[in-house]
Design an enzyme around this catalytic site. Structure first.
Site, mmCIF file in Angstrom:
data_model
loop_
_atom_site.group_PDB
_atom_site.id
_atom_site.type_symbol
_atom_site.label_atom_id
_atom_site.label_comp_id
_atom_site.label_asym_id
_atom_site.label_seq_id
_atom_site.Cartn_x
_atom_site.Cartn_y
_atom_site.Cartn_z
ATOM 1 N N LYS A 71 0.809 -1.229 0.000
ATOM 2 C CA LYS A 71 0.000 0.000 0.000
ATOM 3 C C LYS A 71 0.842 1.279 0.000
ATOM 4 C CE LYS A 71 -4.111 -1.701 2.421
ATOM 5 N NZ LYS A 71 -5.079 -1.335 3.470
ATOM 6 N N ASP A 108 -10.162 3.267 2.073
ATOM 7 C CA ASP A 108 -10.348 2.855 3.472
ATOM 8 C C ASP A 108 -11.066 3.928 4.299
ATOM 9 O OD1 ASP A 108 -9.237 0.316 3.333
ATOM 10 O OD2 ASP A 108 -7.207 1.040 3.716
#
Ligand code: ATR
Length: 280
Positions: A71, A108
């Site tokens: 990520k 997210d």
């Protein structure tokens, strides 16, 4: 499953990737909506991330998700990164644009906000502080979501105080760092408690936290979802707090990617939850 020569393709890059629930989750939606497409696990070694991302347009992929440990590293390998993802220092969703360039963003934050909204209809912080335990990658997304919901004060507690200070500097906003030793004090008068650490996850010790000072009306949210009912959530329920498990964030963060690749905004339903939980 419908798969023709026209199938749209997406997947998740991770190392290892076998534990990822994303193929099951996106596979459910593809079947549910009868979409000609596939979402596959992509086991990509850290040193191959940039070349694997570069291969997406050549292979005709619509995009991919990124999971541990990719990520953060992905930021440097993409053509464009959305400002929020840059601020968070993490990308979890990539789209291949018509010209073959790669756009990355982070779902997210939206995923966490949506999971709270779905689990706690009509609830709001209402000017009360939120207490957040942990200062890793997941904490960044949770804190950005809480700031976006208008939190007036976010009390941040982390075992390593330097990481909490770094996070507060990087994200800005109303974050106050509280010390780990007296962590239960951060719960006084709070309107929400969130665990973003790995404590309580299967194989890890539970989060050792005295819930005594937390007002009983305050929801307790855990981003851990294996097990679904962590010791923290069990203790919270026993005291009468609304409890929000971590599966909702996983399901809701997947929505924008699916929509971008497959052209349909999917729904998070109880049947989806049950399907994902019933994994073999
Ligand atoms: P992620 O990016 O997935 O959130 P991470 O960056 O490894 O994962 O963060 C894990 C979080 O759990 C951190 O806040 C970590 O605290 P430190 O910053 O002090 O490492 C916290 N954590 C993990 N194990 C812990 C433990 N045994 N006690 C207290 N905190 C712990």
């Amino acid at each position: 499953m419908i798969l023709t020569g026209h199938a749209r393709l997406a997947g998740v890059m991770g190392w290892p990737v076998a534990h990822s629930l994303s193929p099951r989750l996106h596979g459910y939606w593809l079947r549910e909506y009868g979409i000609d497409g596939a979402y596959v696990p992509l086991a990509v070694k850290p040193e191959r991330l940039a070349s694997a991302l570069r291969a997406l347009p050549d292979l005709g992929f619509a995009g991919c998700n990124l999971t541990v440990p990719h990520k953060e590293a992905a930021l440097a390998a993409l053509d464009e990164v959305a400002p929020e993802a840059r601020r968070l220092g993490a990308v979890n969703t990539v789209r291949v644009r018509a010209d073959g360039s790669l756009l990355g963003w982070n779902t997210d934050v939206e995923g966490y906000a949506q999971s709270l909204a779905a689990a706690l209809p009509g609830w709001s912080l209402d000017g009360k502080p939120a207490a957040v335990i942990g200062a890793g990658g997941a904490a960044r997304a949770v804190i950005a979501a809480l700031a976006g919901m208008g939190a007036a004060e976010i009390r941040l507690v982390n075992r390593t105080p330097g990481r909490a200070e770094d996070l507060a500097r990087a994200l800005g906003g109303p974050i106050r760092v509280h010390d780990w030793e007296h962590r239960s004090r951060a719960l006084e008068g709070a309107g929400l408690l969130v665990n973003t650490t790995t404590l309580g996850m299967r194989g890890q010790p539970p989060l050792d936290l005295d819930l005594g000072p937390l007002p009983r009306t305050a929801p307790v949210s855990d981003i851990v979802y294996v097990p679904l009912e962590t010791p923290l959530l069990a203790a919270a329920r026993a005291r009468g707090h609304p409890a929000v498990d971590g599966l909702g964030m996983l399901l809701h963060q997947a929505v924008p990617g699916f929509e971008a690749w497959f052209g349909r905004r999917p729904e998070v339903t109880p049947a989806l939850r049950d399907f994902v939980l019933a994994r073999p």
